[in-house]
Structures are given as C-alpha cells and as structure tokens.
Design an enzyme around this catalytic site. Structure first.
Site, PDB file in Angstrom:
ATOM      1  N   CYS A 583       7.624   3.307  14.618  1.00 31.72           N
ATOM      2  CA  CYS A 583       6.162   3.344  14.509  1.00 31.72           C
ATOM      3  C   CYS A 583       5.576   1.942  14.670  1.00 31.72           C
ATOM      4  O   CYS A 583       5.888   1.034  13.897  1.00 31.72           O
ATOM      5  CB  CYS A 583       5.789   3.962  13.158  1.00 31.72           C
ATOM      6  N   CYS A 586       3.697   0.496  11.718  1.00 30.23           N
ATOM      7  CA  CYS A 586       4.681   0.187  10.657  1.00 30.23           C
ATOM      8  C   CYS A 586       5.314  -1.179  10.922  1.00 30.23           C
ATOM      9  O   CYS A 586       5.532  -1.972   9.998  1.00 30.23           O
ATOM     10  CB  CYS A 586       5.776   1.252  10.603  1.00 30.23           C
ATOM     11  N   CYS A 696     -17.953  -7.821  -0.209  1.00 34.95           N
ATOM     12  CA  CYS A 696     -17.547  -9.103   0.375  1.00 34.95           C
ATOM     13  C   CYS A 696     -16.024  -9.175   0.503  1.00 34.95           C
ATOM     14  O   CYS A 696     -15.308  -9.140  -0.509  1.00 34.95           O
ATOM     15  CB  CYS A 696     -18.092 -10.238  -0.492  1.00 34.95           C
ATOM     16  N   CYS A 699     -14.381 -12.028  -1.302  1.00 33.69           N
ATOM     17  CA  CYS A 699     -14.368 -11.792  -2.746  1.00 33.69           C
ATOM     18  C   CYS A 699     -13.166 -10.939  -3.140  1.00 33.69           C
ATOM     19  O   CYS A 699     -12.504 -11.189  -4.153  1.00 33.69           O
ATOM     20  CB  CYS A 699     -15.653 -11.086  -3.186  1.00 33.69           C
TER      21      CYS A 699
END
Length: 793
Positions: A583, A586, A696, A699
């Site tokens: 994948c 992945c 944000c 943040c």
C-alpha cells in the site's frame, strides 16, 4: 516438418511432444514482441537526449509522408512513435522495463503524430549541437538547481517563429561560451510542466542561473556573451610590482601554475574577455594574471618579457622559465595549457590486474579509471590528475581489453572508481572534469560497491552481516539523486555493507528479486529483507537502518495483539497502525510512524505498534480492518480492543499524530477562562499560558510540546491554556494577534496589585522555555507550598 523434428517426435511420448510444441509457441510469441529499445536503436541505459535523437532519425526516414507507396507505413510509424512516447516518459519507461507491454495495456497513445516537416524543422532543434544541453523535467533539478553551475537557458516553443529566428544566434553563443558556462535549451512544447514551474509565459525566454535573472538585452551574440561573462565569478589577477611577490606566494595560489599575458609595445596580449573565459575554464588548475608593461616596465624587465602570453609551472614565474603561447583564441590557448598538465596513466591488462589485486589487499590508493574506445583527445579530462591530487588516474582502452571491459559490462566510454578493499563504482553524471572529480573523491571515501549476480544470494542475502542494496537505473532521475545520499549515509554507518545494482545491466537479477520500480532500496538484516520507504536523503536512510536494527515500533502478531491490546492494561494507551506492505500511503506513513514511536518513547503509558495485515490477515479481519492504513487509538480506562478511536486527520506526519494522541492523555495543563485568568494576574504563583485556536495547525503541533513544558516545570510554574475561539474577550485584552502565543506571568509581587495582562512573551520552543524558566524560577519545596496555601486552580 523437418526430418530432424520428425525424428524427435517419433522418439517422444505424445504428452511430452505436446509440451514441446507449447513451449515453442510460447518462445515464438515472446520473440515476436518488438523491443522498444531495439526499435529505436538505443541501449537500455540511454538518456533522454539519445532517445530523442534516435527517434528523430527514424521519424525522418520512416514517416508516411516519405513512404507513400508503402501501405504499412502508418503502422510502422505508429509503432516507433509509441516506443518513443514510452521511453521518453520516466513512469512509462519504468513500467515497460519491469513488465514489458503488459504493463502499458491501460495506456493509450502512439496513434497521433506530426507531419514530416515538423520532425525535420521543429523537433529537437538543438539536439545536434554538442555545446547546447537540451534539458527536461527529469534532469533539470540535478543538472541546474542542485549543481550550482552558471547556466544560460533558452526556453522556446517549436511553433514560435522568433524562437527559430534566434536559434542560429544561440548556437553561436554556445560555441563562444563553450567550457566557460553551460548553455541550455528547454522545449516548452514537450516540457510544459517544467516551463510553468520556471514561470515561463512567453517565447523565447532567456534566464541565467543560479541567480534566475531574466535577460532583456540585445539579441546579438555579443550582447548575450557580454551579459553572461559578467555573471562568471572567475579571478583574473592584475599583477604589479607592489603585489607580485605576495600573489605568487599566496597560500591558495602557490601550488598552481600561472598563465600571464603581458601587454606592451610590439605585440598583442589577451583581451579581458579572453582572460575571463580562461580563468573560468581553468578554475582550480591554473592562476590567470595580466601585466601592463607600459606602467610596470620594471616588473616586465625582471621577467624578460615585453609582450605576449606565457605559461609558468608552479614556483617558476621567473625570467626564461615561461612557455610562450602564441594564440589569442581562448579555446586554443586552453588546449595548449592543458597539454602541459600531467596526463593519466595508460593501464594495460597486466597493470589493471595488479591494481585490482593491490586494492583488495588495501596496499594501494584508490584509482579512477577512464574506460575508452580507442584513443581519446578530450583535453577537458586532462584536468583530472591535477584536480584529484594524490588519487591515481588511469585509462583503459576497451578495444585492446575487450574481455576485461565485458567483465565489467562496459559498452561505452565511462568512468569507474576502484576502491581500497576491492569494491568499485561507476560514474553516471555529467562528463565534465569537475563533475567526474567530485564523484571520484566522494566515491573513494565510501564503502559503497556495485553488485552483480555473483553476489546473490551470497554474500548479500545469505550473509549474517547486514547489507543495504539500492536497485537503480541510470536513466532514472530519482535514482541519480539518491546515489550521492546513499554514499553519504554509508560514511556514518560503517557496520553495514552498502551495495548498488544497476538494473539496466542486471535486469534478470532485479526481476528475480521482484524489483518493480526504481530506485528500490532494501535492507537485508540477518537475511530478512526490509524495504526502505522515506525521503531520499542520507538522514532518512540512516534513521531507517537504526530503526530497523532497534525497532521503535512494536510488531504485533496474533498472539501479542491478544496479549497486549485485546487484554490491555486500563492505564495504557495503544496506538496501532494496520497496514499492508504493498500500500503506497502505508509506505509513506511508515517513517512518520517510526518517528512518532521515538517521540513517545519516554512516555511509559503510550505504546506505538503496527500490524502487517498481509502477514497477519486474521488479526485485521477480526478487527474489521479492510482499508490501509487504518490508525487506531485504544484509550485508557478500557481493558479490551472493543473501544477505540480512529484517526481521520488530513496530515499523517509524526507531529500531527502525536497531537492527536495527546488529546487522550491526562493533562497537566489547566483550561483557563476569564475569571480564573483574573485570579492568576492577582496571585503570586508563576504561570505559563498557551493562547491558541483549535483550528490552528501550528497550535495542534505545539500542544504536546506544551504538555512537555508543563511536566518539566512541575513544582516551579503552573501551566494553562486559553482557547481564543471561546475566550475572545480575554485574548483581545491580552493583545493576542497570532496563534499560538506563549506568555509567562511571574506572579504579583505586591498583594492587591494585578500583573500586566501582556506578561512576558516567550519563543515557542519547548527546550528553550524549560531552560529559561528553570533559571528564573526556583523549585518550590514542600514547606513553601504549605506556607503559600493550596491553590485550587
């Protein structure tokens, strides 16, 4: 049927005979498939320019416009057109190399083509000009952006009349600047994306690199040349009586020869433009200077020269020691000077065998060998011995040593570094002396060596020693970017063997080990293969190797999943990545998942693990996992795998994943509102406050770092956070204009007085904050805490 075939048939049982017929049919079918490389007449490691030139040659002779009496002309031309469209495209070529035409069955192309006049006049305008490099998106970054050389590039369209008008002048410019700077061309009809990335909006557009300065001057060749030479950082030293001794004994110049032109009565000297060109061409090899004999009569008399140009060996700028150069043309002058430099060692069969044997015994320094076909007169490469210092440089003529060259799969001129210990490595970049020398120095200092079929499975895969092998193709730009990083990583990981396999040479070997794309890098650790997925740089390779040897991520099997997750402790959090090796997303997540595990290593309550759903299908089926990757968090307070949270965030980098995980951990950071904040301003307790907004991204990434700050400063400073979406008035009064903003409030020194709401703003770096506040705020003892009273906040 031939008599031999009849005789074979009568002597075989019917079932065996049928198998033979079937095998012959299969072989016939395979052989009937037309090889795209053979169709165009190029080798499997041909670059874009070679492929384009070969196709143009075929197009001009096979085009239906020129073969109107051939009813099959259209079909023949669409066949070579399809071959060209596949081989010129990096991704399509990769598919074709790995799977043949079967890998292209979903791609529809090759049917449309241009008129014969287009291929004659507009196709590959500059391909036949050796002084001009036709660039494509595939090689632009490596050749221009990463190299740092001075380039003057013409962006053109084959349908632009002004571009065709400029072409003869551009050829003249390239010839006049040959060897001084690199002159290039980009066909924006073929390279639309590259031209857009470079901001090209009109044709022709002329841009100088690395400054990326657009040219708006005159259109005469002299205008272009003067402009380009102003950008060349070549040093021409004006010698005078006052500086003569100092310049000759300068530590950066003393070991190099001098080319000095004397301007005086009675003869010519080299012009300033010519000196600049020579200084650029001979940079790092020869000092270039000038003396004005009209004003420096005493110095010219001392050297016994009235006018002309002379070449002096190192330390021999003296009277009667110079070799007179009579030419005023820069290429011819450079040719004469390069003839004076030491040539490479001619290596015959016996010498070559001695070199290889001595290197295996570590009894010789590394050799750079230039493999050629017959005599070579490329004086550009005469620079190599001077550029490489103590490194040995030799030349092997493959016409005289064909068997030896075949042994190393050498079929065209190339360079190879033979290293101490017995390894060797080929050069795949540009063939300028400086590029070859840079490769040779880099390669000789690393243990990377080329591998072939005799190295597999032993000693590589069957060895108890760890090996990392890069399977690559020389025409693949990402491969060429990875190779120097691969060498760089090998310098710091000496306990691991580094090898490379050229899949254009050893295609069967690459097929055997299921190499489906380039580059593919595999680490064989105790014979177990681990494929590298990550950024193509030395740091990521080193990190991958370290993480594979000492895995930071817990590998879960059906038994360990049952033990650790299905029957987890209620005071633990388990983060589990359910993935499949094939994948793509992945593979992109894998290095970030390892980083996440290392970030959370010190937190004993959080475990980071993964499950290979191809290897352990039963686990994934029992957990109803059918898409990859699936990221789950099994939270605290539960004793089984029935309760979990799924990560649905846009970003799958380690910082974002850590921020998500911290939402489920007990926090040492208090949530602050207006009333509580007012008490902080009037209290004596020191506080650090994170003002943030939930939307944000910075943040969210900083939140776990702030948790670390809170934990590190526990007992000194209290930590809190303010959601500025919910507490807009509070954030406005505090003057918060950006998120996140971190403020420190030292505490009110006088009872009844409030601290300033603006506090002290701190830099958003956890380590800096911790160090800064530990120096400013002493740790509160148990007695001090009792004397201050219990803080309900």
């Amino acid at each position: 049927m031939s008599s031999r075939l009849q005789q074979a048939r009568t002597g075989l049982p019917r079932i065996v005979w049928m198998c033979v017929i079937l095998l012959l049919l299969v072989i016939s079918t395979v052989n009937s498939a037309e090889d795209y490389y053979e169709l165009l007449g190029v080798s499997r490691d041909a670059d874009a320019r070679e492929i384009r030139k070969a196709f143009k040659k075929k197009a001009l002779s096979m085009h239906p416009d020129k073969n109107k009496d051939d009813p099959k002309a259209h079909d023949k031309f669409t066949t070579i057109n399809r071959a060209y469209e596949v081989l010129k495209d990096e991704e399509l070529r990769k598919k074709y190399d790995m799977f043949g035409e079967e890998g292209l069955k979903d791609n529809k192309f090759g049917g449309h083509y241009e008129s014969w006049n287009f291929y004659q006049q507009n196709f590959g305008i500059y391909d036949d000009d050796p002084e001009i490099v036709t660039l494509s998106k595939a090689d632009f970054d490596q050749a221009v952006d990463s190299a740092g050389d001075v380039w003057f590039i013409n962006y053109y369209s084959p349908h632009c009349s002004h571009c065709h008008d400029l072409a003869p002048t551009w050829r003249d410019v390239a010839k006049e600047l040959e060897g001084v700077i690199r002159v290039g061309a980009v066909n924006c009809g073929d390279e639309i994306m590259l031209c857009r990335q470079q901001g090209i909006r009109s044709y022709p557009s002329l841009i100088l690199y690395p400054s990326r300065e657009r040219y708006y001057g005159g259109r005469d060749a002299s205008d272009f040349v003067d402009y380009a030479l102003r950008q060349v950082k070549a040093v021409v030293t004006v010698l005078r009586t006052g500086n003569f001794k100092g310049e000759l004994t300068d530590s950066e110049k003393v070991d190099f020869p001098w080319l000095i032109t004397f301007c005086g009565d009675g003869g010519d000297c080299l012009s300033k433009k010519t000196l600049t060109k020579l200084a650029a061409m001979l940079s790092g090899l020869v000092n270039v200077g000038s003396i004005d004999c009209f004003s420096q009569t005493k110095l010219c008399n001392k050297l016994g020269v009235e006018y002309g140009t002379y070449f002096y060996q190192p330390g021999e700028v003296e009277k009667d020691k110079g070799l007179e150069i009579t030419s005023l043309e820069y290429k011819e002058t450079a040719f004469r000077i390069l003839e004076q430099l030491p040539d490479v060692t001619i290596v015959d069969k016996e010498k070559f065998e001695d070199i290889v044997e001595n290197l295996k015994k570590n009894s010789d320094t590394a050799w750079l060998i230039h493999f050629v076909e017959g005599d070579t007169h490329d004086l550009e490469l005469r620079k190599l011995p001077a550029l490489l210092g103590e490194m040995n440089v030799g030349r092997v003529d493959c016409r005289k040593q064909r068997s030896k060259c075949n042994e190393f799969h050498i079929h065209k001129p190339t360079f190879a570094v033979f290293k101490r210990g017995g390894g060797y490595e080929f050069h795949h970049g540009r063939l300028s002396a400086h590029d070859v020398a840079a490769f040779a120095k880099d390669s000789a200092s690393t243990p990377v060596r080329m591998l072939g079929p005799t190295d597999f499975p032993s000693p590589v895969i069957s060895s108890r020693e760890p090996w990392i092998v890069d399977f690559f193709a020389p025409w693949c730009p990402p491969c060429m970017k990875l190779l120097p990083e691969f060498r760089k990583a090998s310098k710091t990981m000496r306990s691991i063997n580094f090898g490379t396999v050229d899949c254009t040479i050893h295609s069967q070997l690459c097929h055997t080990y299921n190499i489906r794309s380039y580059p593919t890098t595999i680490f064989y650790n105790q014979s177990t293969p681990f494929q590298f997925h990550g950024h193509h740089n030395a740091h990521s390779i080193k990190e991958f190797l370290q993480d594979t040897i000492q895995p930071p991520v817990i590998h879960l099997t059906p038994a360990s999943f049952e033990e650790h997750v299905s029957n987890k402790s209620p005071d633990e959090i388990w983060l589990v990545d359910f993935f499949a090796p094939w994948c793509g997303p992945c593979q992109q997540l894998a290095p970030e998942w390892r980083r996440l595990a290392k970030m959370l290593k010190k937190n004993a309550k959080v475990k980071v693990a993964h499950v290979d759903c191809q290897q352990h299908k039963t686990v994934c089926q029992q957990q109803n996992v059918y898409s990859y990757p699936t990221i789950r968090l099994y939270p605290m307070g539960t004793r089984n795998a029935a309760s979990f949270h799924i990560y649905n965030g846009w970003f799958r980098d380690a910082e974002s994943l850590r921020a998500w995980a911290f939402e489920f951990l007990p926090s040492k950071v208090a949530i602050l509102r207006w009333d509580v904040f007012q008490e902080i301003l009037g209290g004596s307790q020191p506080w650090i406050v994170d003002f943030y907004a939930p939307w944000c991204g910075h943040c969210q990434v900083f939140a776990p770092e702030f948790e670390r700050v809170a934990e590190a400063l526990e007992g000194r400073v209290r930590a809190g956070k303010v959601n500025c979406d919910e507490q807009q008035w509070l954030c406005q009064q505090a003057g918060i204009g950006a998120y996140p903003t971190v403020r420190f409030y030292a505490g009110a020194h006088t009872p009844g007085f409030m601290q300033d709401m603006f506090g002290e703003e701190l830099f958003q770096d956890a380590n800096h904050i911790i160090s800064h506040l530990k120096q400013r705020v002493p740790k509160i003892t148990h007695n001090q805490e009792n004397s201050q009273g219990h803080d309900e906040l």
